[in-house]
Design an enzyme around this catalytic site. Structure first.
Site, PDB file in Angstrom:
ATOM      1  N   CYS A   1      19.943 -14.188   9.106  1.00 38.63           N
ATOM      2  CA  CYS A   1      18.551 -13.980   9.564  1.00 38.63           C
ATOM      3  C   CYS A   1      18.069 -12.557   9.298  1.00 38.63           C
ATOM      4  CB  CYS A   1      18.431 -14.282  11.048  1.00 38.63           C
ATOM      5  SG  CYS A   1      18.972 -15.934  11.440  1.00 38.63           S
TER       6      CYS A   1
ATOM      7  N   HIS B   1      11.415 -11.893  12.850  1.00 37.48           N
ATOM      8  CA  HIS B   1      12.099 -13.067  12.286  1.00 37.48           C
ATOM      9  C   HIS B   1      11.773 -14.260  13.173  1.00 37.48           C
ATOM     10  CE1 HIS B   1      15.040 -16.004  11.324  1.00 37.48           C
ATOM     11  NE2 HIS B   1      15.786 -15.771  12.387  1.00 37.48           N
TER      12      HIS B   1
ATOM     13  N   ASN C   1      12.678 -22.292  11.764  1.00 37.08           N
ATOM     14  CA  ASN C   1      13.413 -21.064  11.486  1.00 37.08           C
ATOM     15  C   ASN C   1      13.995 -21.171  10.076  1.00 37.08           C
ATOM     16  OD1 ASN C   1      15.447 -19.120  11.266  1.00 37.08           O
ATOM     17  ND2 ASN C   1      16.142 -19.345  13.374  1.00 37.08           N
TER      18      ASN C   1
END
Ligand code: UT7
Length: 335
Positions: A115, A262, A292
């Site tokens: 991430c 993020h 995501n």
């Protein structure tokens, strides 16, 4: 001493929209649970058999970014490719993208920081440009999660969250030190490596071993996430690393024109927004539409924010990420 600056952005999302109701038809979940716990309404999944892969999606996003930057692929000095789901076990997706872009030789490096991959890649590109070694660098984040998720009820805590896609940014040398990447702040803490991980296939769990075991209950080749633990660490580390970037640049939270976190979970973004006392217009979220997308989430969001005219020259932009590793980081930009 040079600075580096983003001069072109692009994104690509597969056409196939998967809603929460679509997921509720194949696993024990509900639109209400997913919206309440994550803020996600829908995500994009690659259609099996299509030509979409991390490198081909990155190629599509990169072409847009290069076009907007006004430079040719042949003018790139380097490619940095952030992904946790490379096309192949080896070599990395960077070389595949290089070939798709028609560049005969150039350094192409995969960055495996999950991430936080885009933040690490921007920081790396920034250093190569600041040192004077390279002038134009393409940074991409691209993920194919959907092919490797456990889409049964057993995997629901993970599989409802993740989506596929790609985002790209072209960085170049900037002579005016008032503009561009001001600083990056990077961290990792390997103590928690297994709390958000995929064990097999790997050298700890080779494919023949998985096949020999022939165990229908084997979950080792699906991603594992200790959701609550990741959540708790995320909100702490996001806050710390954004604070560090603000202090380093003598900025206050009221100076931030746009924070692009993020896109891990809308609740995490909302916590961070509240912690820094930011208004809705100071934070950009699009997890509602894409889920995501790990290393792709920041470049996709940055591109979308730019396309919606939410970023103007001179704006103070803050990027921040947290994820598997654990890894985390922030990047402070004057646009
Ligand atoms: O991008 C990388 C970093 N990742 C993150 O930052 C993610 C951080 N973690 C999270 O976002 C959240 O922890 C999740 C969204 C993953 C989970 O939310 P939660 O509020 O922490 O839920 P939970 O894991 O505590 O589960 C609560 C309940 C459980 O049932 P019981 O034990 O209370 O009966 C789960 O079995 O919800 C159940 N559950 C589900 N129910 C319906 C878990 N997944 C689902 C689901 N649908 N998809």
């Amino acid at each position: 001493m040079f600075n580096s600056r983003i001069i072109g952005l692009g994104k690509y999302l597969p056409d196939n929209v998967v809603t929460n109701d679509d997921l509720a038809k194949i696993m024990d979940t509900s639109n209400q649970w997913i919206v309440e716990r994550t803020g996600i309404n829908e995500r994009r999944h690659i259609v099996k058999g299509s030509d979409d892969s991390p490198s081909t999606m990155a190629f599509k996003a990169s072409k847009i970014a290069l076009n907007r930057a006004g430079i040719k692929a042949s003018e790139l000095d380097m490619i940095l490719f952030a992904t946790l789901s490379p096309d192949l076990y080896f070599p990395g997706s960077g070389v595949l993208l290089q070939e798709l872009l028609g560049i005969s030789t150039c350094p192409s490096m995969d960055i495996r920081m999950q991430c936080s991959g885009f933040i690490y890649s921007i920081a790396t590109a920034d250093q190569f440009i600041k040192s004077g070694m390279y002038k134009n660098i393409l940074v991409v984040g691209a993920e194919n999660h959907s092919g490797g998720l456990d889409m049964s009820s057993r995997g629901r805590a993970v599989s409802v969250i993740f989506g596929d896609g790609a985002g790209a940014a072209v960085l170049t040398r900037e002579n005016d030190e008032n503009f561009g990447i001001k600083s990056s702040h990077l961290y990792s803490e390997g103590k928690y490596a297994k709390e958000l991980s995929l064990i097999g296939p790997s050298t700890q769990r080779w494919v023949p071993e998985i096949m020999d075991a022939n165990d229908p209950n084997d979950e080792s080749y699906f991603p594992f996430m200790n959701g609550q633990m990741v959540f708790k660490h995320a909100i702490t580390r996001f806050t710390e690393v954004i604070n560090e970037g603000l202090k380093f640049n003598n900025w206050e939270s009221k100076d931030i024109n746009l924070l692009i976190p993020h896109q891990a979970n809308l609740r995490i973004s909302q916590f961070v927004q509240k912690k820094f006392g930011l208004s809705d217009s100071q934070v950009f979220n699009n997890i509602m539409n894409y889920g995501n997308t790990t290393a792709a989430s920041i470049p996709i969001a940055l591109t979308e924010a730019w396309e919606k005219n939410k970023i103007k020259p001179g704006d103070k932009i803050v990027l921040a990420a947290f994820g598997s590793g654990f890894t985390w980081g922030s990047t402070m930009i004057v646009w």
